[in-house]
Every structure is written in C-alpha cells, then in structure tokens.
Write an enzyme that holds these catalytic residues in place. Structure first.
Site, PDB file in Angstrom:
ATOM      1  N   HIS A  18       0.840  -1.209   0.000  1.00  0.00           N
ATOM      2  CA  HIS A  18       0.000   0.000   0.000  1.00  0.00           C
ATOM      3  C   HIS A  18       0.872   1.254   0.000  1.00  0.00           C
ATOM      4  O   HIS A  18       0.585   2.222  -0.703  1.00  0.00           O
ATOM      5  CB  HIS A  18      -0.881   0.047   1.261  1.00  0.00           C
ATOM      6  CG  HIS A  18      -1.884  -1.044   1.379  1.00  0.00           C
ATOM      7  ND1 HIS A  18      -1.971  -1.857   2.476  1.00  0.00           N
ATOM      8  CD2 HIS A  18      -2.865  -1.457   0.534  1.00  0.00           C
ATOM      9  CE1 HIS A  18      -2.967  -2.714   2.322  1.00  0.00           C
ATOM     10  NE2 HIS A  18      -3.513  -2.515   1.148  1.00  0.00           N
ATOM     11  N   LYS A  42     -15.550  -7.847   5.851  1.00  0.00           N
ATOM     12  CA  LYS A  42     -14.323  -8.433   6.393  1.00  0.00           C
ATOM     13  C   LYS A  42     -14.303  -8.322   7.910  1.00  0.00           C
ATOM     14  O   LYS A  42     -14.768  -7.328   8.460  1.00  0.00           O
ATOM     15  CB  LYS A  42     -13.106  -7.685   5.830  1.00  0.00           C
ATOM     16  CG  LYS A  42     -12.918  -7.869   4.334  1.00  0.00           C
ATOM     17  CD  LYS A  42     -11.678  -7.120   3.843  1.00  0.00           C
ATOM     18  CE  LYS A  42     -11.435  -7.382   2.374  1.00  0.00           C
ATOM     19  NZ  LYS A  42     -10.273  -6.637   1.861  1.00  0.00           N
ATOM     20  N   ARG A  91      -2.390  -6.004  -8.217  1.00  0.00           N
ATOM     21  CA  ARG A  91      -1.265  -6.877  -7.864  1.00  0.00           C
ATOM     22  C   ARG A  91      -1.035  -7.949  -8.902  1.00  0.00           C
ATOM     23  O   ARG A  91       0.090  -8.320  -9.185  1.00  0.00           O
ATOM     24  CB  ARG A  91      -1.528  -7.547  -6.506  1.00  0.00           C
ATOM     25  CG  ARG A  91      -1.439  -6.600  -5.333  1.00  0.00           C
ATOM     26  CD  ARG A  91      -1.982  -7.232  -4.096  1.00  0.00           C
ATOM     27  NE  ARG A  91      -3.387  -7.568  -4.264  1.00  0.00           N
ATOM     28  CZ  ARG A  91      -4.110  -8.243  -3.398  1.00  0.00           C
ATOM     29  NH1 ARG A  91      -3.545  -8.679  -2.295  1.00  0.00           N
ATOM     30  NH2 ARG A  91      -5.381  -8.495  -3.624  1.00  0.00           N
ATOM     31  N   SER A 129      -3.125  -7.946   3.347  1.00  0.00           N
ATOM     32  CA  SER A 129      -3.241  -7.716   4.791  1.00  0.00           C
ATOM     33  C   SER A 129      -3.569  -9.027   5.505  1.00  0.00           C
ATOM     34  O   SER A 129      -3.117  -9.268   6.622  1.00  0.00           O
ATOM     35  CB  SER A 129      -4.333  -6.684   5.068  1.00  0.00           C
ATOM     36  OG  SER A 129      -4.022  -5.490   4.400  1.00  0.00           O
TER      37      SER A 129
HETATM   38  N1  COA Z   1      -0.055  -4.207  -1.915  1.00  0.00           N
HETATM   39  C1  COA Z   1      -0.378  -5.144  -1.034  1.00  0.00           C
HETATM   40  N2  COA Z   1      -1.631  -5.529  -0.772  1.00  0.00           N
HETATM   41  C2  COA Z   1      -2.604  -4.907  -1.450  1.00  0.00           C
HETATM   42  C3  COA Z   1      -2.342  -3.904  -2.377  1.00  0.00           C
HETATM   43  C4  COA Z   1      -1.001  -3.557  -2.606  1.00  0.00           C
HETATM   44  N3  COA Z   1      -0.658  -2.620  -3.478  1.00  0.00           N
HETATM   45  N4  COA Z   1      -3.500  -3.489  -2.892  1.00  0.00           N
HETATM   46  C5  COA Z   1      -4.457  -4.204  -2.297  1.00  0.00           C
HETATM   47  N5  COA Z   1      -3.912  -5.061  -1.421  1.00  0.00           N
HETATM   48  C6  COA Z   1      -4.619  -6.049  -0.609  1.00  0.00           C
HETATM   49  C7  COA Z   1      -5.166  -5.510   0.659  1.00  0.00           C
HETATM   50  O1  COA Z   1      -4.257  -5.664   1.723  1.00  0.00           O
HETATM   51  C8  COA Z   1      -6.419  -6.334   0.842  1.00  0.00           C
HETATM   52  O2  COA Z   1      -6.071  -7.553   1.468  1.00  0.00           O
HETATM   53  P1  COA Z   1      -7.122  -8.364   2.360  1.00  0.00           P
HETATM   54  O3  COA Z   1      -8.215  -8.807   1.439  1.00  0.00           O
HETATM   55  O4  COA Z   1      -6.311  -9.456   2.884  1.00  0.00           O
HETATM   56  O5  COA Z   1      -7.631  -7.403   3.413  1.00  0.00           O
HETATM   57  C9  COA Z   1      -6.871  -6.642  -0.584  1.00  0.00           C
HETATM   58  O6  COA Z   1      -5.739  -6.470  -1.370  1.00  0.00           O
HETATM   59  C10 COA Z   1      -7.896  -5.716  -1.173  1.00  0.00           C
HETATM   60  O7  COA Z   1      -8.373  -4.864  -0.266  1.00  0.00           O
HETATM   61  P2  COA Z   1      -8.398  -3.277  -0.310  1.00  0.00           P
HETATM   62  O8  COA Z   1      -7.534  -2.680  -1.342  1.00  0.00           O
HETATM   63  O9  COA Z   1      -8.167  -2.824   1.080  1.00  0.00           O
HETATM   64  O10 COA Z   1      -9.829  -3.057  -0.803  1.00  0.00           O
HETATM   65  P3  COA Z   1     -11.168  -3.644  -0.264  1.00  0.00           P
HETATM   66  O11 COA Z   1     -11.557  -4.702  -1.240  1.00  0.00           O
HETATM   67  O12 COA Z   1     -11.136  -4.002   1.171  1.00  0.00           O
HETATM   68  O13 COA Z   1     -12.085  -2.381  -0.389  1.00  0.00           O
HETATM   69  C11 COA Z   1     -13.003  -0.455  -1.567  1.00  0.00           C
HETATM   70  C12 COA Z   1     -12.201  -1.734  -1.625  1.00  0.00           C
HETATM   71  C13 COA Z   1     -12.815   0.296  -0.257  1.00  0.00           C
HETATM   72  C14 COA Z   1     -12.469   0.421  -2.667  1.00  0.00           C
HETATM   73  C15 COA Z   1     -14.470  -0.834  -1.858  1.00  0.00           C
HETATM   74  O14 COA Z   1     -14.900  -1.857  -0.994  1.00  0.00           O
HETATM   75  C16 COA Z   1     -15.415   0.347  -1.706  1.00  0.00           C
HETATM   76  O15 COA Z   1     -15.336   1.302  -2.449  1.00  0.00           O
HETATM   77  N6  COA Z   1     -16.330   0.275  -0.749  1.00  0.00           N
HETATM   78  C17 COA Z   1     -17.284   1.371  -0.476  1.00  0.00           C
HETATM   79  C18 COA Z   1     -18.687   1.004  -0.910  1.00  0.00           C
HETATM   80  C19 COA Z   1     -18.863   1.275  -2.355  1.00  0.00           C
HETATM   81  O16 COA Z   1     -18.732   2.378  -2.851  1.00  0.00           O
HETATM   82  N7  COA Z   1     -19.204   0.208  -3.077  1.00  0.00           N
HETATM   83  C20 COA Z   1     -19.411   0.256  -4.473  1.00  0.00           C
HETATM   84  C21 COA Z   1     -18.155  -0.083  -5.194  1.00  0.00           C
HETATM   85  S1  COA Z   1     -18.548  -0.556  -6.825  1.00  0.00           S
END
Ligand code: COA
Length: 163
Positions: A18, A42, A91, A129
């Site tokens: 991140h 989650k 990724r 994560s």
């Molecule tokens: N390096 C390492 N890990 C990474 C990474 C990177 N560059 N990019 C993503 N990840 C990992 C994260 O650690 C996370 O791991 P986990 O699943 O073990 O927790 C995973 O990839 C993806 O999670 P994250 O990037 O935190 O996104 P998310 O899927 O939890 O949430 C949002 C994504 C917040 C953008 C989305 O849920 C959202 O917009 N929610 C709001 C509601 C909404 O508007 N919904 C409509 C969307 S269409």
C-alpha cells in the site's frame, strides 16, 4: 484546478505494498486522501480509528497525503472531498475483474470521478493484509511486509487477543 485523488481500502493493516502505491500516487496528484473504509464484508483486526492512526504515522513525511475514514459509497466520499480520481493498485490478473467492475460501476454513478490503476511493485505482488495477519498470528516475523510501527501494533494486538 487542483487534482485530488482518493486511495481507498481496508488497510487492516497497511502494508509496504500500500505504501508503495501511496508514494507513487502522491507524486502524480496535488493531494492524496488515503481513505479507510469500515468494510463489513471483512472481520477486522484493527478498528478504523486505529488504522487511521497507523496510517497517519507512516505518511507523516508526505506533505500532500491526508488520512481520513469513510462509510457509505466511495463515490459520495470522493465528491464530498472534491476528488476527481480514485487510486487502486493491481497486484495480479486476479485483481483485475473485481477492480474493473468496481471502476466501471463507480464511473456510472459518478462520471466525473475516474479510476487510475497503479501496477503494484513486483516485490509486493504476493502481499495482502490477510497474509500479514496470518503470519503474525503464528508468531512469524512481519517486518519484511509492514513498517516497524505497524509490525509492533499488529504483534501487540495479536498478543492481547490470544492471551
Ligand atoms: N499491496 C499489497 N496488498 C494490497 C495492495 C497492494 N498494493 N493493494 C491491495 N492489497 C490487498 C489488501 O491488503 C487487501 O487484502 P485483504 O483482502 O487481505 O484485506 C486486498 O488487497 C484488497 O483490499 P483493499 O484494497 O483494502 O480493498 P477492499 O476490497 O477491502 O475495499 C473499496 C475496496 C474500499 C475500494 C471498496 O470496498 C469500496 O469502495 N467500498 C465502499 C462502498 C462502495 O462504494 N461500493 C461500491 C463499489 S462498486
């Protein structure tokens, strides 16, 4: 007009992957708002407040990075912040379907908000994560995955939870 971007995520906890995206994204926009979401899909290790605090510590040297939390729709938060861009890291190909679907849905809901994808540094392409939490839960060393202050917070949290 200033270019404001939102980098949203669960950040439970924030990893070097991140941080790499934050560093690169903050160099391409005027202001980067790192936005922590309470993701009910989650089970979280850290509260949103704890995640915001950790993020503020590790981004304190980036002058154009601000850390906030949000709930509800991402596009509503983006509009509220006056942001024209959403930053996401890719990724691997496995991230692509989900990310494209999200970007397209967000674009239909908010045509003025575009998603910019950064290719995650190869070094962190395997990282998540969940992996960090799992390694720490078995007593493994996570300092290769997360900054020192985050590693201490994760270890402390896991010790409290399982003691
Ligand atoms: N390096 C390492 N890990 C990474 C990474 C990177 N560059 N990019 C993503 N990840 C990992 C994260 O650690 C996370 O791991 P986990 O699943 O073990 O927790 C995973 O990839 C993806 O999670 P994250 O990037 O935190 O996104 P998310 O899927 O939890 O949430 C949002 C994504 C917040 C953008 C989305 O849920 C959202 O917009 N929610 C709001 C509601 C909404 O508007 N919904 C409509 C969307 S269409």
């Amino acid at each position: 007009m200033s270019r404001i971007a939102i980098y949203p995520g669960s950040f439970d906890p924030v990893t070097f992957g991140h941080l790499d995206i934050m560093q690169r994204a903050s160099q391409t926009v005027d202001e980067l708002v790192v936005a922590v979401l309470e993701n009910h899909a989650k089970i979280a290790l850290f509260s949103v407040e704890e995640r915001v605090k950790m993020l503020k510590i590790i981004t304190k040297d980036y002058p154009n990075v601000r850390v906030e939390s949000f709930h509800g729709l991402l596009v509503d938060f983006a509009r509220e912040q006056g942001a024209g861009f959403i930053i996401r890291g890719l990724r691997a190909i496995t991230d692509f379907d989900y990310e494209l679907q999200m970007a397209q849905t967000n674009r239909i809901m908010a045509p003025g908000v575009d998603t910019i994808f950064f290719a995650t540094n190869l070094e962190y392409a395997y990282l998540s994560s969940t992996t960090v939490r799992e390694v720490a839960s078995y007593g493994g060393d996570i300092t290769k995955f997360v900054p020192e202050s985050v590693a201490r917070a994760v270890e402390e949290k896991i010790r409290d939870r399982y003691s």
